[in-house]
Write a protein that holds these residues in place. Structure first.
Motif, PDB file in Angstrom:
ATOM      1  N   ALA A 162       0.838  -1.207   0.000  1.00  0.00           N
ATOM      2  CA  ALA A 162       0.000   0.000   0.000  1.00  0.00           C
ATOM      3  C   ALA A 162       0.870   1.252   0.000  1.00  0.00           C
ATOM      4  O   ALA A 162       0.575   2.231  -0.688  1.00  0.00           O
ATOM      5  CB  ALA A 162      -0.935  -0.009   1.208  1.00  0.00           C
ATOM      6  N   ASP A 163       1.954   1.222   0.758  1.00  0.00           N
ATOM      7  CA  ASP A 163       2.873   2.367   0.803  1.00  0.00           C
ATOM      8  C   ASP A 163       3.502   2.627  -0.565  1.00  0.00           C
ATOM      9  O   ASP A 163       3.652   3.783  -0.983  1.00  0.00           O
ATOM     10  CB  ASP A 163       3.982   2.118   1.829  1.00  0.00           C
ATOM     11  CG  ASP A 163       3.770   2.911   3.102  1.00  0.00           C
ATOM     12  OD1 ASP A 163       3.155   3.990   3.023  1.00  0.00           O
ATOM     13  OD2 ASP A 163       4.202   2.460   4.168  1.00  0.00           O
ATOM     14  N   ILE A 164       3.885   1.567  -1.253  1.00  0.00           N
ATOM     15  CA  ILE A 164       4.499   1.717  -2.581  1.00  0.00           C
ATOM     16  C   ILE A 164       3.493   2.307  -3.563  1.00  0.00           C
ATOM     17  O   ILE A 164       3.833   3.167  -4.386  1.00  0.00           O
ATOM     18  CB  ILE A 164       5.036   0.357  -3.084  1.00  0.00           C
ATOM     19  CG1 ILE A 164       6.172  -0.124  -2.181  1.00  0.00           C
ATOM     20  CG2 ILE A 164       5.523   0.480  -4.534  1.00  0.00           C
ATOM     21  CD1 ILE A 164       6.626  -1.551  -2.455  1.00  0.00           C
ATOM     22  N   ILE A 165       2.244   1.853  -3.490  1.00  0.00           N
ATOM     23  CA  ILE A 165       1.204   2.411  -4.365  1.00  0.00           C
ATOM     24  C   ILE A 165       1.030   3.903  -4.094  1.00  0.00           C
ATOM     25  O   ILE A 165       0.899   4.709  -5.029  1.00  0.00           O
ATOM     26  CB  ILE A 165      -0.135   1.675  -4.166  1.00  0.00           C
ATOM     27  CG1 ILE A 165      -0.015   0.226  -4.662  1.00  0.00           C
ATOM     28  CG2 ILE A 165      -1.260   2.386  -4.916  1.00  0.00           C
ATOM     29  CD1 ILE A 165      -1.245  -0.620  -4.390  1.00  0.00           C
ATOM     30  N   LEU A 166       1.052   4.302  -2.830  1.00  0.00           N
ATOM     31  CA  LEU A 166       0.934   5.722  -2.486  1.00  0.00           C
ATOM     32  C   LEU A 166       2.141   6.514  -2.996  1.00  0.00           C
ATOM     33  O   LEU A 166       1.996   7.670  -3.436  1.00  0.00           O
ATOM     34  CB  LEU A 166       0.791   5.895  -0.974  1.00  0.00           C
ATOM     35  CG  LEU A 166      -0.520   5.385  -0.361  1.00  0.00           C
ATOM     36  CD1 LEU A 166      -0.511   5.560   1.147  1.00  0.00           C
ATOM     37  CD2 LEU A 166      -1.715   6.107  -0.963  1.00  0.00           C
ATOM     38  N   ASN A 167       3.338   5.896  -2.955  1.00  0.00           N
ATOM     39  CA  ASN A 167       4.532   6.554  -3.515  1.00  0.00           C
ATOM     40  C   ASN A 167       4.338   6.852  -5.000  1.00  0.00           C
ATOM     41  O   ASN A 167       4.628   7.957  -5.474  1.00  0.00           O
ATOM     42  CB  ASN A 167       5.769   5.666  -3.349  1.00  0.00           C
ATOM     43  CG  ASN A 167       6.196   5.517  -1.900  1.00  0.00           C
ATOM     44  OD1 ASN A 167       5.792   6.298  -1.045  1.00  0.00           O
ATOM     45  ND2 ASN A 167       7.017   4.524  -1.618  1.00  0.00           N
ATOM     46  N   LYS A 184      -3.273  16.478  -3.333  1.00  0.00           N
ATOM     47  CA  LYS A 184      -2.123  15.813  -2.721  1.00  0.00           C
ATOM     48  C   LYS A 184      -2.545  14.490  -2.110  1.00  0.00           C
ATOM     49  O   LYS A 184      -3.708  14.292  -1.765  1.00  0.00           O
ATOM     50  CB  LYS A 184      -1.501  16.713  -1.638  1.00  0.00           C
ATOM     51  CG  LYS A 184      -0.854  17.979  -2.185  1.00  0.00           C
ATOM     52  CD  LYS A 184      -0.248  18.800  -1.062  1.00  0.00           C
ATOM     53  CE  LYS A 184       0.388  20.072  -1.596  1.00  0.00           C
ATOM     54  NZ  LYS A 184       0.947  20.899  -0.502  1.00  0.00           N
ATOM     55  N   VAL A 185      -1.550  13.597  -1.985  1.00  0.00           N
ATOM     56  CA  VAL A 185      -1.786  12.316  -1.324  1.00  0.00           C
ATOM     57  C   VAL A 185      -1.460  12.502   0.155  1.00  0.00           C
ATOM     58  O   VAL A 185      -0.295  12.680   0.519  1.00  0.00           O
ATOM     59  CB  VAL A 185      -0.900  11.205  -1.935  1.00  0.00           C
ATOM     60  CG1 VAL A 185      -1.124   9.892  -1.189  1.00  0.00           C
ATOM     61  CG2 VAL A 185      -1.207  11.040  -3.420  1.00  0.00           C
ATOM     62  N   ILE A 186      -2.477  12.505   0.998  1.00  0.00           N
ATOM     63  CA  ILE A 186      -2.279  12.702   2.438  1.00  0.00           C
ATOM     64  C   ILE A 186      -2.330  11.336   3.115  1.00  0.00           C
ATOM     65  O   ILE A 186      -3.394  10.749   3.308  1.00  0.00           O
ATOM     66  CB  ILE A 186      -3.355  13.648   3.011  1.00  0.00           C
ATOM     67  CG1 ILE A 186      -3.336  14.977   2.233  1.00  0.00           C
ATOM     68  CG2 ILE A 186      -3.123  13.887   4.493  1.00  0.00           C
ATOM     69  CD1 ILE A 186      -4.428  15.940   2.642  1.00  0.00           C
ATOM     70  N   ARG A 187      -1.153  10.824   3.458  1.00  0.00           N
ATOM     71  CA  ARG A 187      -1.049   9.452   3.968  1.00  0.00           C
ATOM     72  C   ARG A 187      -1.818   9.258   5.274  1.00  0.00           C
ATOM     73  O   ARG A 187      -2.353   8.178   5.520  1.00  0.00           O
ATOM     74  CB  ARG A 187       0.424   9.084   4.161  1.00  0.00           C
ATOM     75  CG  ARG A 187       1.168   8.952   2.839  1.00  0.00           C
ATOM     76  CD  ARG A 187       2.660   8.755   3.049  1.00  0.00           C
ATOM     77  NE  ARG A 187       3.320   8.700   1.759  1.00  0.00           N
ATOM     78  CZ  ARG A 187       3.592   7.577   1.113  1.00  0.00           C
ATOM     79  NH1 ARG A 187       3.260   6.411   1.628  1.00  0.00           N
ATOM     80  NH2 ARG A 187       4.204   7.600  -0.058  1.00  0.00           N
TER      81      ARG A 187
END
Length: 227
Positions: A162-167, A184-187
């Motif tokens: 999931a983190d890689i997809i958000l990157n 923006k992508v707000i994690r």
């Protein structure tokens, strides 16, 4: 009276003749040149728009495929929550189903990654490597005959995926500000996405998992050669 004398004595006639003859030609030439430059600029803008539009289209397909793979990871996690007494080949069956879906989406990604920059390609292969780690660990766990702990490795790696997809999403959105504005992508707001497999497995399972993987990954003791 020669021509030069006539021109010097009657310059207004020369100006009138030149204005009536040359000026329209010059104006036509300037107009045609302007139209040509305008057309070339329009074609350049059209080419850039088509290229950008095609890039965005490929990026959307790649992002969509990655999210679908993460959904298959969620399904894999659910499939591994089986009763080992009733389903002896649970890991094998669940892994086969996942690999079939993964191969399909990986093929789609490969067909659309021609315009990707190196940073995104590196993230993609981190994603693939993490998938490989899941499958290798599942095979190790199956051979160790402790099927219940299989969920732990899938749960942990799902958050990495999931983190890689958000990157990747951040890279795509960041370079398209003219299209997406200040999006923006707000994690911090993506917690449910990162924990797609739900609450963590029981602590007892994790303790068993850590113990088993420690043994499986233990390096063999060095062998001393006899003198």
């Amino acid at each position: 009276m020669d021509l030069l004398t006539f021109i010097s004595e009657h310059p207004e006639i020369v100006v009138t003749v030149l204005s009536g003859f040359l000026l329209p030609i010059i104006l036509v030439w300037l107009n045609n040149r302007y139209n040509l430059k305008t057309k070339e600029k329009e074609q350049e803008i059209t080419r850039e728009f088509k290229f950008t539009d095609e890039q965005v289209s490929h990026e959307k397909i790649i992002h969509s495929s990655l999210v679908k793979i993460l959904f298959e990871i969620q399904k894999l996690y659910i499939s591994l929550s089986c009763d080992p007494e009733k389903e002896k080949d649970c890991i094998v069956d669940a892994s086969k189903e996942f690999q079939s879906c993964f191969a399909k989406y990986q093929g789609i990604i490969s067909d659309n990654q021609i315009f990707l920059e190196s940073q995104v390609v590196n993230e993609l292969y981190k994603f693939y490597n993490t998938i490989g780690e899941i499958l290798v660990e599942l095979n190790q766990i199956r051979q160790n005959d402790d099927q219940e702990i299989a969920r732990i490795c899938v749960y942990d790696r799902s958050q990495e995926l999931a983190d890689i997809i958000l990157n990747i999403q951040e890279i795509f959105v960041g370079k398209r500000q003219n299209l997406f504005g200040d999006l923006k992508v707000i994690r911090e707001e993506m917690k449910e996405f990162k924990t797609c497999c739900g609450p963590p497995p029981p602590g007892e399972l994790r303790d068993r998992y850590d113990k088993v993987m420690k043994e499986l990954n233990k390096l063999p003791e060095p062998v001393e050669l006899k003198k």
